[in-house]
Design a protein around this motif. Structure first.
Motif, PDB file in Angstrom:
ATOM      1  N   ARG A  46       0.617   5.420   0.013  1.00 33.66           N
ATOM      2  CA  ARG A  46      -0.281   6.548   0.273  1.00 33.66           C
ATOM      3  C   ARG A  46       0.454   7.842  -0.078  1.00 33.66           C
ATOM      4  O   ARG A  46       1.422   8.219   0.598  1.00 33.66           O
ATOM      5  CB  ARG A  46      -0.735   6.561   1.731  1.00 33.66           C
ATOM      6  N   THR A  64      -5.796  -1.503  -6.968  1.00 32.82           N
ATOM      7  CA  THR A  64      -6.832  -0.482  -6.795  1.00 32.82           C
ATOM      8  C   THR A  64      -6.159   0.865  -6.557  1.00 32.82           C
ATOM      9  O   THR A  64      -5.048   0.936  -6.002  1.00 32.82           O
ATOM     10  CB  THR A  64      -7.757  -0.804  -5.610  1.00 32.82           C
ATOM     11  N   ASP A  95      -7.475   4.450  -4.876  1.00 33.39           N
ATOM     12  CA  ASP A  95      -8.585   5.088  -4.163  1.00 33.39           C
ATOM     13  C   ASP A  95      -8.278   6.563  -3.908  1.00 33.39           C
ATOM     14  O   ASP A  95      -7.160   6.931  -3.503  1.00 33.39           O
ATOM     15  CB  ASP A  95      -8.836   4.388  -2.822  1.00 33.39           C
ATOM     16  N   GLN A  96      -9.297   7.394  -4.141  1.00 31.31           N
ATOM     17  CA  GLN A  96      -9.200   8.830  -3.873  1.00 31.31           C
ATOM     18  C   GLN A  96      -9.762   9.104  -2.479  1.00 31.31           C
ATOM     19  O   GLN A  96     -10.952   9.345  -2.309  1.00 31.31           O
ATOM     20  CB  GLN A  96      -9.997   9.606  -4.931  1.00 31.31           C
ATOM     21  N   GLU A  97      -8.933   9.052  -1.458  1.00 25.22           N
ATOM     22  CA  GLU A  97      -9.362   9.345  -0.104  1.00 25.22           C
ATOM     23  C   GLU A  97      -9.183  10.837   0.190  1.00 25.22           C
ATOM     24  O   GLU A  97      -8.399  11.516  -0.495  1.00 25.22           O
ATOM     25  CB  GLU A  97      -8.578   8.492   0.906  1.00 25.22           C
ATOM     26  N   PRO A  98      -9.888  11.363   1.195  1.00 29.17           N
ATOM     27  CA  PRO A  98      -9.793  12.799   1.486  1.00 29.17           C
ATOM     28  C   PRO A  98      -8.366  13.278   1.743  1.00 29.17           C
ATOM     29  O   PRO A  98      -7.992  14.371   1.327  1.00 29.17           O
ATOM     30  CB  PRO A  98     -10.667  12.964   2.735  1.00 29.17           C
ATOM     31  N   ARG A 130      -2.882   0.330  -4.083  1.00 30.11           N
ATOM     32  CA  ARG A 130      -2.808  -0.927  -3.331  1.00 30.11           C
ATOM     33  C   ARG A 130      -2.685  -2.103  -4.300  1.00 30.11           C
ATOM     34  O   ARG A 130      -3.517  -2.299  -5.174  1.00 30.11           O
ATOM     35  CB  ARG A 130      -4.052  -1.101  -2.445  1.00 30.11           C
ATOM     36  N   LEU A 175      -3.973   9.846  -1.852  1.00 31.00           N
ATOM     37  CA  LEU A 175      -4.193   9.028  -3.043  1.00 31.00           C
ATOM     38  C   LEU A 175      -3.576   7.667  -2.721  1.00 31.00           C
ATOM     39  O   LEU A 175      -2.373   7.584  -2.450  1.00 31.00           O
ATOM     40  CB  LEU A 175      -3.504   9.673  -4.244  1.00 31.00           C
ATOM     41  N   VAL A 176      -4.397   6.603  -2.714  1.00 37.77           N
ATOM     42  CA  VAL A 176      -3.938   5.310  -2.187  1.00 37.77           C
ATOM     43  C   VAL A 176      -3.831   4.280  -3.313  1.00 37.77           C
ATOM     44  O   VAL A 176      -4.823   3.950  -3.961  1.00 37.77           O
ATOM     45  CB  VAL A 176      -4.889   4.784  -1.091  1.00 37.77           C
ATOM     46  N   GLU A 229       0.837  -1.192   0.000  1.00 36.98           N
ATOM     47  CA  GLU A 229       0.000   0.000   0.000  1.00 36.98           C
ATOM     48  C   GLU A 229       0.876   1.247   0.000  1.00 36.98           C
ATOM     49  O   GLU A 229       1.745   1.409   0.862  1.00 36.98           O
ATOM     50  CB  GLU A 229      -0.913   0.007   1.226  1.00 36.98           C
ATOM     51  N   ARG A 280      -2.278  14.211  -0.036  1.00 37.16           N
ATOM     52  CA  ARG A 280      -3.054  15.093  -0.911  1.00 37.16           C
ATOM     53  C   ARG A 280      -2.507  16.525  -0.878  1.00 37.16           C
ATOM     54  O   ARG A 280      -3.115  17.432  -0.327  1.00 37.16           O
ATOM     55  CB  ARG A 280      -4.507  15.092  -0.463  1.00 37.16           C
TER      56      ARG A 280
END
Length: 223
Positions: free
Chosen positions: A130, A154, A156-159, A165, A162-163, A128, A133
């Motif tokens: 990270r 994957t 993922d757009q987390e708050p 994995r 940017l993740v 993973e 942002r």
């Protein structure tokens, strides 16, 4: 008197005896009609001196305590179910990770590299990445040196990040050696501080042992 004679006379007297049933019945009826005898007074218990009574109480309590404790011990130890055998978790695979900002990064675009080195075959792997942002961060892609069909990927757009994995698929194995996982992204023009970027790598060996590696990108800067 001769013993034999005595026995003969007693036997003859017994055979000749005829009970008077009328008299017996009359006695029974008189007994039923007579008032009940007065109850006999209860005899007071004898007095023991205080010292003797205290001694008896102490002995009784001691005996009861021993019996009680014995019963409790028998119940606790005899009826207690056996617990599961203690097991020591197997150590996880030995591995090392080096996190760097790729030399090809520039003032508008960057790539974070995770160089993973495994010493033994790995049957389970999750990597993973990270990317914090910061201004203008948008994913532009990713890659790895292992076959693409071995992993589920994957983004993922987390708050706050940017993740990226990468998860090793079931029944796949990563052999010993160096492996690289990279995440690519655009960012605002200028030097980007990557010190808030982090990674987590979880490895599982064939014996079920698990290792977890965590870290960050330090003060690496984008171009």
């Amino acid at each position: 008197m001769d013993e034999t004679r005595v026995r003969r006379e007693l036997r003859e007297a017994a055979l000749a005896h005829r009970p008077d049933h009328a008299r017996i019945l009359a006695r029974v009826e008189r007994g039923l009609a007579a008032p009940a005898p007065a109850a006999r007074p209860i005899r007071p218990a004898s007095r023991w001196n205080g010292r003797r009574w205290t001694a008896v109480v102490a002995v009784t309590a001691a005996v009861a305590g021993v019996v009680g404790l014995g019963g409790l011990a028998a119940t606790t130890l005899g009826d207690r179910p056996a617990g599961p055998a203690a097991t020591v978790p197997a150590p996880g695979p030995a591995a090392r990770v080096v996190a760097t900002l790729d030399p090809g990064s520039n003032r508008w675009w960057s790539q974070n590299d995770l160089a993973l080195t495994t010493d033994t075959p790995v049957t389970g792997l999750t990597v993973e990445l990270r990317v914090a942002r910061t201004a203008g961060v948008v994913s532009t892609g990713h890659w790895r040196t292992r076959p693409a069909e071995d992993f589920t990927v994957t983004v993922d757009q987390e708050p706050g990040a940017l993740v990226y994995r990468w998860t090793l698929k079931p029944d796949r194995t990563v052999p010993p050696g160096p492996h690289v996982f990279a995440g690519q992204y655009n960012h605002a023009e200028g030097v980007r501080d990557a010190s808030a970027d982090t990674y987590t790598v979880v490895l599982t060996g064939g014996d079920g042992g698990r290792s977890t590696l965590r870290g960050d990108f330090g003060a690496a800067a984008g171009r």
